[in-house]
Motif scaffolding. Sequence first.
Motif, PDB file in Angstrom:
ATOM      1  N   ILE A 197       0.838  -1.203   0.000  1.00 12.85           N
ATOM      2  CA  ILE A 197       0.000   0.000   0.000  1.00 12.85           C
ATOM      3  C   ILE A 197       0.871   1.250   0.000  1.00 12.85           C
ATOM      4  N   ALA A 198       1.969   1.218   0.753  1.00 12.28           N
ATOM      5  CA  ALA A 198       2.869   2.377   0.812  1.00 12.28           C
ATOM      6  C   ALA A 198       3.492   2.676  -0.546  1.00 12.28           C
ATOM      7  N   ILE A 199       3.828   1.637  -1.279  1.00 13.51           N
ATOM      8  CA  ILE A 199       4.418   1.817  -2.605  1.00 13.51           C
ATOM      9  C   ILE A 199       3.421   2.485  -3.547  1.00 13.51           C
ATOM     10  N   LYS A 200       2.177   2.049  -3.483  1.00 19.76           N
ATOM     11  CA  LYS A 200       1.142   2.577  -4.381  1.00 19.76           C
ATOM     12  C   LYS A 200       0.625   3.931  -3.911  1.00 19.76           C
ATOM     13  N   HIS A 201       0.552   4.121  -2.587  1.00 22.20           N
ATOM     14  CA  HIS A 201       0.025   5.366  -2.016  1.00 22.20           C
ATOM     15  C   HIS A 201       1.066   5.967  -1.061  1.00 22.20           C
ATOM     16  N   PRO A 202       2.093   6.628  -1.591  1.00 21.41           N
ATOM     17  CA  PRO A 202       3.162   7.175  -0.736  1.00 21.41           C
ATOM     18  C   PRO A 202       2.691   8.265   0.218  1.00 21.41           C
ATOM     19  N   ASP A 203       1.511   8.824  -0.022  1.00 19.30           N
ATOM     20  CA  ASP A 203       0.991   9.868   0.865  1.00 19.30           C
ATOM     21  C   ASP A 203       0.031   9.317   1.919  1.00 19.30           C
ATOM     22  N   ALA A 204      -0.306   8.053   1.806  1.00 17.97           N
ATOM     23  CA  ALA A 204      -1.236   7.458   2.775  1.00 17.97           C
ATOM     24  C   ALA A 204      -0.543   7.271   4.120  1.00 17.97           C
ATOM     25  N   LYS A 205      -1.254   7.561   5.190  1.00 21.69           N
ATOM     26  CA  LYS A 205      -0.718   7.361   6.534  1.00 21.69           C
ATOM     27  C   LYS A 205      -1.025   5.919   6.954  1.00 21.69           C
ATOM     28  N   ILE A 206       0.021   5.125   7.124  1.00 19.23           N
ATOM     29  CA  ILE A 206      -0.118   3.711   7.474  1.00 19.23           C
ATOM     30  C   ILE A 206       0.506   3.480   8.839  1.00 19.23           C
ATOM     31  N   THR A 207      -0.275   2.932   9.748  1.00 25.37           N
ATOM     32  CA  THR A 207       0.205   2.670  11.107  1.00 25.37           C
ATOM     33  C   THR A 207       0.166   1.174  11.387  1.00 25.37           C
ATOM     34  N   ILE A 208       1.307   0.626  11.800  1.00 26.75           N
ATOM     35  CA  ILE A 208       1.393  -0.775  12.208  1.00 26.75           C
ATOM     36  C   ILE A 208       1.529  -0.795  13.733  1.00 26.75           C
ATOM     37  N   VAL A 209       0.661  -1.539  14.407  1.00 25.14           N
ATOM     38  CA  VAL A 209       0.762  -1.636  15.861  1.00 25.14           C
ATOM     39  C   VAL A 209       1.092  -3.072  16.258  1.00 25.14           C
ATOM     40  N   THR A 210       1.946  -3.205  17.252  1.00 23.32           N
ATOM     41  CA  THR A 210       2.310  -4.514  17.772  1.00 23.32           C
ATOM     42  C   THR A 210       2.478  -4.406  19.282  1.00 23.32           C
ATOM     43  N   LYS A 211       2.083  -5.443  20.001  1.00 27.68           N
ATOM     44  CA  LYS A 211       2.082  -5.349  21.462  1.00 27.68           C
ATOM     45  C   LYS A 211       3.459  -5.580  22.074  1.00 27.68           C
ATOM     46  N   ALA A 212       4.416  -6.040  21.257  1.00 30.07           N
ATOM     47  CA  ALA A 212       5.769  -6.295  21.765  1.00 30.07           C
ATOM     48  C   ALA A 212       6.769  -5.522  20.906  1.00 30.07           C
ATOM     49  N   ASN A 213       7.994  -6.018  20.792  1.00 33.18           N
ATOM     50  CA  ASN A 213       8.957  -5.426  19.864  1.00 33.18           C
ATOM     51  C   ASN A 213       8.502  -5.688  18.443  1.00 33.18           C
ATOM     52  N   GLN A 214       8.985  -4.905  17.490  1.00 32.39           N
ATOM     53  CA  GLN A 214       8.481  -5.002  16.129  1.00 32.39           C
ATOM     54  C   GLN A 214       8.791  -6.337  15.461  1.00 32.39           C
ATOM     55  N   ASP A 215       9.841  -7.027  15.905  1.00 33.97           N
ATOM     56  CA  ASP A 215      10.194  -8.288  15.267  1.00 33.97           C
ATOM     57  C   ASP A 215       9.712  -9.508  16.043  1.00 33.97           C
ATOM     58  N   GLU A 216       9.005  -9.286  17.159  1.00 33.05           N
ATOM     59  CA  GLU A 216       8.540 -10.419  17.970  1.00 33.05           C
ATOM     60  C   GLU A 216       7.207 -10.904  17.412  1.00 33.05           C
ATOM     61  N   THR A 217       7.283 -11.817  16.467  1.00 32.77           N
ATOM     62  CA  THR A 217       6.113 -12.312  15.749  1.00 32.77           C
ATOM     63  C   THR A 217       6.225 -13.821  15.549  1.00 32.77           C
ATOM     64  N   ASN A 218       5.103 -14.448  15.153  1.00 28.13           N
ATOM     65  CA  ASN A 218       5.157 -15.869  14.801  1.00 28.13           C
ATOM     66  C   ASN A 218       6.071 -16.090  13.601  1.00 28.13           C
ATOM     67  N   THR A 219       6.088 -15.122  12.689  1.00 26.91           N
ATOM     68  CA  THR A 219       6.940 -15.225  11.492  1.00 26.91           C
ATOM     69  C   THR A 219       8.393 -15.489  11.891  1.00 26.91           C
ATOM     70  N   LYS A 220       8.864 -14.751  12.862  1.00 25.55           N
ATOM     71  CA  LYS A 220      10.264 -14.833  13.291  1.00 25.55           C
ATOM     72  C   LYS A 220      10.672 -16.248  13.692  1.00 25.55           C
ATOM     73  N   TYR A 221       9.711 -17.032  14.207  1.00 28.78           N
ATOM     74  CA  TYR A 221      10.040 -18.358  14.733  1.00 28.78           C
ATOM     75  C   TYR A 221       9.798 -19.490  13.729  1.00 28.78           C
ATOM     76  N   ALA A 222       9.376 -19.145  12.510  1.00 27.81           N
ATOM     77  CA  ALA A 222       9.150 -20.174  11.486  1.00 27.81           C
ATOM     78  C   ALA A 222      10.502 -20.712  11.016  1.00 27.81           C
ATOM     79  N   GLN A 223      10.704 -22.008  11.135  1.00 26.37           N
ATOM     80  CA  GLN A 223      12.007 -22.588  10.819  1.00 26.37           C
ATOM     81  C   GLN A 223      12.088 -23.104   9.380  1.00 26.37           C
ATOM     82  N   GLY A 224      11.146 -23.963   9.032  1.00 23.41           N
ATOM     83  CA  GLY A 224      11.286 -24.797   7.831  1.00 23.41           C
ATOM     84  C   GLY A 224      11.497 -24.049   6.535  1.00 23.41           C
TER      85      GLY A 224
END
Length: 520
Positions: free
Chosen positions: A22-49
């Motif tokens: 969305i940011a690439i297509k709409h560089p003026d759009a205000k996009i907010t990402i919220v996370t309850k921990a650090n920005q990299d503390e996600t399920n994605t981070k722990y995916a091994q395979g």
Amino acid sequence: MAIQDVLVIGSGIAGLSYALKIAIKHPDAKITIVTKANQDETNTKYAQGGVAVVTDFINDSFEKHIEDTLIAGDGMCKLSAVEAVVKEAPERIKEIVDWGVRFDKNKEGIYDLGREGGHTENRIVHHKDITGWEIERAMLEAIKNYPNIEILTHHFVVDLITEHHLNRDFADETTCYGAYILDLESQKVIRHLAKVTLLAAGGVGHVYKNTTNPIIATGDGIGLARRAKAKVSGMQFIQFHPTAFYSPMDGQLFLISEAVRGFGAKLRTSDGELFMHKYDEREELASRDIVARAIDNEMKLRGDDFVYIDCRHLDQKKFLEHFPNIYEKCKYEGYDMFTELVPVVPASHYLCGGIDVDLDGKTSIENLFAVGECSNTGLHGANRLASNSLLEAMVFGHRAALDAIEKLDKNDFSISNFNFPEWNAEGMKVQEELVLISYFRKQLQAMMSELVGIVRSNERLQIAQIRVNEIEKMVKEIYNFSIISPKLLELRNLVDVAQLIIQQSINQKENKGTFYNKDL
């Protein structure tokens, strides 16, 4: 009050890829990402395979990948979703490589393809045994190039904003207008209004005592959706990973990737006997639900707390090239995988159902999207095929972004027509003792593990339903009279998740995939 064009709840691969597009297509759009921990503390981070994708069109094909996915899903997959994910996979992989993700290649410069249970061909692209960590790293780096994306860490979403916050009855066409979010630093709940909202809040692993998921996986997206009256289904289909490193302590267990079995590791009982041949002709390469139930049965037959995984016969040099972190973690825990058997146990791993979405990631609530593990796209059916989850997040993140971009282009939003109230703390509230919240969380997790685990029964489910309703009453009372905190909000979401799992397990009248009721 804060106002943004796009609100993204979650900072894993689903949320980050969606925001980037969305940011690439709409560089003026205000996009907010919220996370309850650090920005990299996600399920994605722990995916091994790794990520399942057809790149070898000589030995492999889209048709084979589709068929493998359908077989794993045990007749419960949505064919249109499976075809979309599999056929769009190469393009999505190329995209994240362009964003900086580094997948392992062989001496010829070709992807070093791994194989996992349920796959008939080698088709897993990976970065050693920390693929998710590598993807999260690259995506967060790419985000830095777009100043219109803001990441708010340590912010916990309390509830989605819909018409019911105007004291209106729910209409057939409910709309999402953002969310009420607790800033953990200031301890204030802020009204975040948004034209478009994405739920990408990950899984539900900690509704059970033992899970491979990080501590943040408390079903927050599912809880938010349920309270907003979004449609949620497939919650009875919880995938238990067969081989988590055994620990007598409750909580997150270290995952010994399925790719290790794909590499040739074998499973043995406490007395050293092989057993998978008794359950499936594919033995250790059978789908996860079969392997998990086999291990569960062998443990119950012997009264054991674990079985063993045997890597002693494998090529040590090649093993270390593929699984250096798994080897070092086991070594740290006191087990040399080349000379000793390593204790493993099934653990809650992945939710195959979730918030119902269409092929564009749209939920039953207008302007609310859901992508990733919290969503139910129909790809996984009754059982997820290994390494299809990161891919699903990429494909549906892309599709949801395209739909959101179209909405932003039209700019036909009614958000300014409503005067949504600021968060109302409803007078003075007291600081609840955290020991009470911890007590009910442990009670809930123990009940789910013992009564709604790998093997279920009608009697266990009925008892679980009575017990979860009792816990819900107590948690509601605590919530209504206490100052809100992350632990309380997580418990509230876990109760919502448990109720959905139990009720939909009761409604399920046929054993399929990960769902097994011994009375059916």
